[in-house]
Design a protein around this motif. Structure first.
Motif, mmCIF file in Angstrom:
data_model
loop_
_atom_site.group_PDB
_atom_site.id
_atom_site.type_symbol
_atom_site.label_atom_id
_atom_site.label_comp_id
_atom_site.label_asym_id
_atom_site.label_seq_id
_atom_site.Cartn_x
_atom_site.Cartn_y
_atom_site.Cartn_z
ATOM 1 N N UNK A 134 0.665 -1.286 -0.055
ATOM 2 C CA UNK A 134 -0.170 -0.046 -0.147
ATOM 3 C C UNK A 134 0.853 1.273 0.038
ATOM 4 N N UNK A 135 2.027 1.062 0.607
ATOM 5 C CA UNK A 135 2.873 2.325 0.774
ATOM 6 C C UNK A 135 3.379 2.573 -0.472
ATOM 7 N N UNK A 136 4.087 1.562 -1.095
ATOM 8 C CA UNK A 136 4.734 1.703 -2.409
ATOM 9 C C UNK A 136 3.756 2.339 -3.326
ATOM 10 N N UNK A 155 12.563 12.302 -3.499
ATOM 11 C CA UNK A 155 12.447 10.886 -3.312
ATOM 12 C C UNK A 155 12.674 10.472 -1.803
ATOM 13 N N UNK A 156 13.860 10.494 -1.470
ATOM 14 C CA UNK A 156 14.262 9.803 0.020
ATOM 15 C C UNK A 156 13.102 10.045 0.942
ATOM 16 N N UNK A 160 10.443 6.621 0.369
ATOM 17 C CA UNK A 160 11.400 5.697 0.996
ATOM 18 C C UNK A 160 11.315 4.360 0.635
ATOM 19 N N UNK A 161 10.022 3.785 0.216
ATOM 20 C CA UNK A 161 9.837 2.273 0.158
ATOM 21 C C UNK A 161 10.140 2.224 -1.084
ATOM 22 N N UNK A 172 11.529 -10.894 -5.083
ATOM 23 C CA UNK A 172 12.208 -10.611 -3.555
ATOM 24 C C UNK A 172 11.334 -9.938 -2.844
ATOM 25 N N UNK A 173 10.628 -9.141 -3.114
ATOM 26 C CA UNK A 173 9.541 -8.473 -2.123
ATOM 27 C C UNK A 173 8.625 -9.446 -1.615
ATOM 28 N N UNK A 174 7.863 -10.259 -2.307
ATOM 29 C CA UNK A 174 6.944 -11.216 -1.723
ATOM 30 C C UNK A 174 7.385 -11.914 -0.899
#
Ligand SMILES: Cc1cc2nc3c(=O)[nH]c(=O)nc-3n(C[C@H](O)[C@H](O)[C@H](O)COP(=O)(O)OP(=O)(O)OC[C@H]3O[C@@H](n4cnc5c(N)ncnc54)[C@H](O)[C@@H]3O)c2cc1C
Length: 585
Positions: A134-136, A155-156, A160-161, A172-174
């Motif tokens: 959700x954040x991404x 951006x930072x 951040x995500x 790799x995320x999941x």
């Protein structure tokens, strides 16, 4: 040279039509050139034997109040002409792994409860995964809303995500949050929306798709073609012109190096049309190596084009079936049937060239469009669209032929593929074979003919992580006043729409807000699972005889004449739409 235009748009996909509309609304004299006899690119629909089918519109997200796609379409002034139906909220995705079926609901809380119920041991990981994605997605939204390039420096702080996951694979995320293989498979199944193994796909792209549908999945009432139709009405209002069955053969330029700029296009037959600006909605391979002389491009671009991969192609099985599918428990949601829960393996196998040596395709997607929108039901039969992904190679040897002169061995191959596909679908709908009243299979060659897509690719450039995000083709090209838009720059209908807005923003030097300042009416939304609540005017159509006026396999041109009958007319392949009235047909 004949007539002069400010802007010529090559291709009438949603990206092309959006840029055309933005430029027309900004006061440009716009011409859209489309090689097919029907507008819309992958958004077009077609009618075979009276049954309405779609190519590339099955579900679109973010149409809730205030959501991004709704605000874009309404902001462009298309609200009055668009109606959508919302797919089954309790199961907009039905994912089937062998014997196990999952029905993914809309809504973060609902999805959380559903996943925890089925995978209680993963409770914590599920919560973290849903929060992170959700954040991404929110951060992607903030990036899309940035007006200046210099905003990227923030951006930072604001994303951040994205800094953490922007260059990682979705796989790799999941796996960072989830350990259970079945759940990893379930949360990766939407890789079917971009046709790349999740370990090759960028995390933000998959997350973007996952969150795109989080609060609702919608289908245009009347089918995909309603989208280009809405654009055409709006374009007409701003005096834009669209020519169908008009293929661009060359982009004309003058000057060299950095001062090289476009001057017009040459269409099949030799006519040259002058313009100041060209926006290409066709893919980079078509744009740079077919419409321009490849050798005239910079070495850098030539190298890039050489390295660019195109997405897989597909087999599409379009059927009308005499079964009461509602009574059998089917609904408006999407059905995805996988041979295994390993999505990396599934989408790798889709590239294998031997198409008949195994009994099953690695996966298929199936939708019953008449359960989403029964207003296009004909003879009371259900219309089904099913797709699986295949490479171009097995079809290459027939690529010189057209639909009218396919050879006997091609037709035989097609029949074998159709039989195999139907056998696969029997796992989902056991009694389908004897109930099919009409069927037609599309292959990569169909995509080349109707879409002019490179190697029949379905999603333009392959959506691997080295060709998406910051690595995608940019709207601006090395040739002055030549721009790109569409699925080669971003993904899916949402992506093509956003890419077109970016292209327009850059080319017109206008902020996004100004491009979206044409809101007139709101889009109407109905519920596919509650037909009784649909407006009265649909009720006779819902009874199931929409296609009674169509017989035989209508040619796209005659179909379009029928579709645009009444208020609209076609003259010499130019669509003339005299009145701006919403209609139900
Ligand atoms: C099977 C399938 C299912 C899909 N389902 C969904 C879905 O459910 N949801 C979703 O969001 N996305 C879906 N997509 C993806 C989505 O439909 C496409 O990514 C999007 O519509 C592409 O739009 P575009 O603007 O890039 O143009 P395109 O649709 O690719 O159109 C390009 C146009 O350019 C024309 N053209 C090409 N060359 C020339 C030339 N030389 N001269 C003139 N015209 C030319 C073509 O004929 C075509 O009309 C699906 C795609 C496929 C293949």
């Amino acid at each position: 040279m004949t007539k002069a235009f400010d802007t010529i748009v090559i291709g009438s996909g949603i990206g092309g039509l959006t840029t055309a509309l933005c430029h027309a609304q900004a006061g440009d004299k716009v011409l859209v050139l489309e090689q097919h006899t029907v507008p819309g690119g992958w958004c077009h629909s077609f009618t075979l034997d009276g049954y309405r089918f779609n190519t590339g519109v099955h579900y679109i997200g973010e149409l809730e109040d205030g959501a991004r796609v709704r605000s874009y379409l309404e902001g462009l002034g298309l609200g009055a002409d668009l109606k959508f139906c919302q797919l089954n909220k309790q199961g907009y995705e039905h994912i089937l792994f062998k014997e196990q079926r999952y029905d993914l609901p809309n809504g973060k809380d609902e999805l959380y409860a559903y996943l925890v119920k089925h995978f209680p041991q993963e409770k914590k990981g599920i919560e973290q995964f849903l929060n992170k994605t959700e954040k991404i997605a929110k951060e992607i939204g903030s990036i899309l809303d940035m007006e200046k390039l210099s905003d990227l420096l923030k951006m930072p702080v604001i994303a951040p995500s994205m800094i953490r996951w922007g260059f990682s694979s979705y796989d790799s995320l999941v796996r960072h949050y989830i350990k259970d293989k079945q759940l990893i498979g379930l949360l990766s199944a939407q890789a079917g929306d971009y046709a790349v193994p999740p370990k090759k796909a960028a995390a933000p792209m998959h997350v973007g798709i996952f969150q795109h549908y989080m609060n609702g999945a919608y289908y245009p009432v009347g089918g995909g073609l309603k989208i280009p139709k809405a654009y055409l009405r709006a374009l007409k209002k701003y005096n834009a012109e669209i020519r169908l069955a008009t293929k661009v053969d060359a982009i004309l330029t003058e000057g060299k190096g950095k001062s090289r700029q476009v001057t017009g296009v040459r269409i099949t037959g030799g006519e040259e049309i002058k313009c100041n600006k060209i926006i290409s909605n066709t893919d980079p391979h078509q744009t740079f190596t077919h419409l321009l002389d490849k050798k005239s491009l910079s070495k850098r671009l030539q190298k890039r084009l050489h390295k660019t991969k195109y997405s897989l192609s597909c087999l599409g099985l379009f059927m009308a079936v005499d079964l009461d599918l509602k009574a059998k428990g089917f609904d408006s949601g999407n059905y995805w049937l996988f041979d295994s829960n390993d999505m990396n393996e599934t989408f790798r196998q889709c590239s294998e060239e031997e198409l008949l040596d195994k009994d099953d395709f690695p996966f298929f997607y199936l939708t019953i469009t008449t359960l989403k929108d029964p207003s296009k039901k004909n003879k009371n039969l259900h219309a089904i669209e099913a797709f699986t992904y295949v490479p171009f190679k097995p079809f290459e040897k027939w690529s010189g032929s057209g639909p009218e002169d396919r050879s006997a061995d091609y037709m035989d191959f097609k029949q074998q593929l159709t039989d195999k596909f139907i056998s696969n679908i029997e796992k989902l709908i056991p009694d389908i074979r004897g109930s099919i009243r009409f069927s037609e299979l599309s292959t990569p060659l169909t995509n080349i003919f109707y879409l002019n897509s490179t190697k029949g690719s379905i999603f333009s450039t392959e959506k691997n992580m080295f060709q998406t995000g910051v690595f995608m083709f940019k709207p601006k090209t090395e040739i002055k006043n030549l721009y790109l838009c569409g699925a080669s720059t971003l993904h899916g209908i949402f992506g093509a729409l956003v890419s077109a807005l970016f292209t327009s923003k850059i080319s017109l030097k206008k902020p996004m807000k100004q491009l979206l300042d044409f809101k007139d009416k709101e889009i109407k939304i109905f519920n596919s699972e509650e037909m009784a609540s649909w407006p009265e005017e649909f009720h006779t159509l819902i009874k199931g005889n929409w296609g009674e006026n169509f017989s035989g396999i209508s040619t796209p041109a005659s179909e379009l004449k029928q579709l645009f009958s009444g208020n609209d007319a076609i003259e010499n392949n130019k669509i003339i739409i005299p009145s701006y009235e919403a209609e139900v047909e």
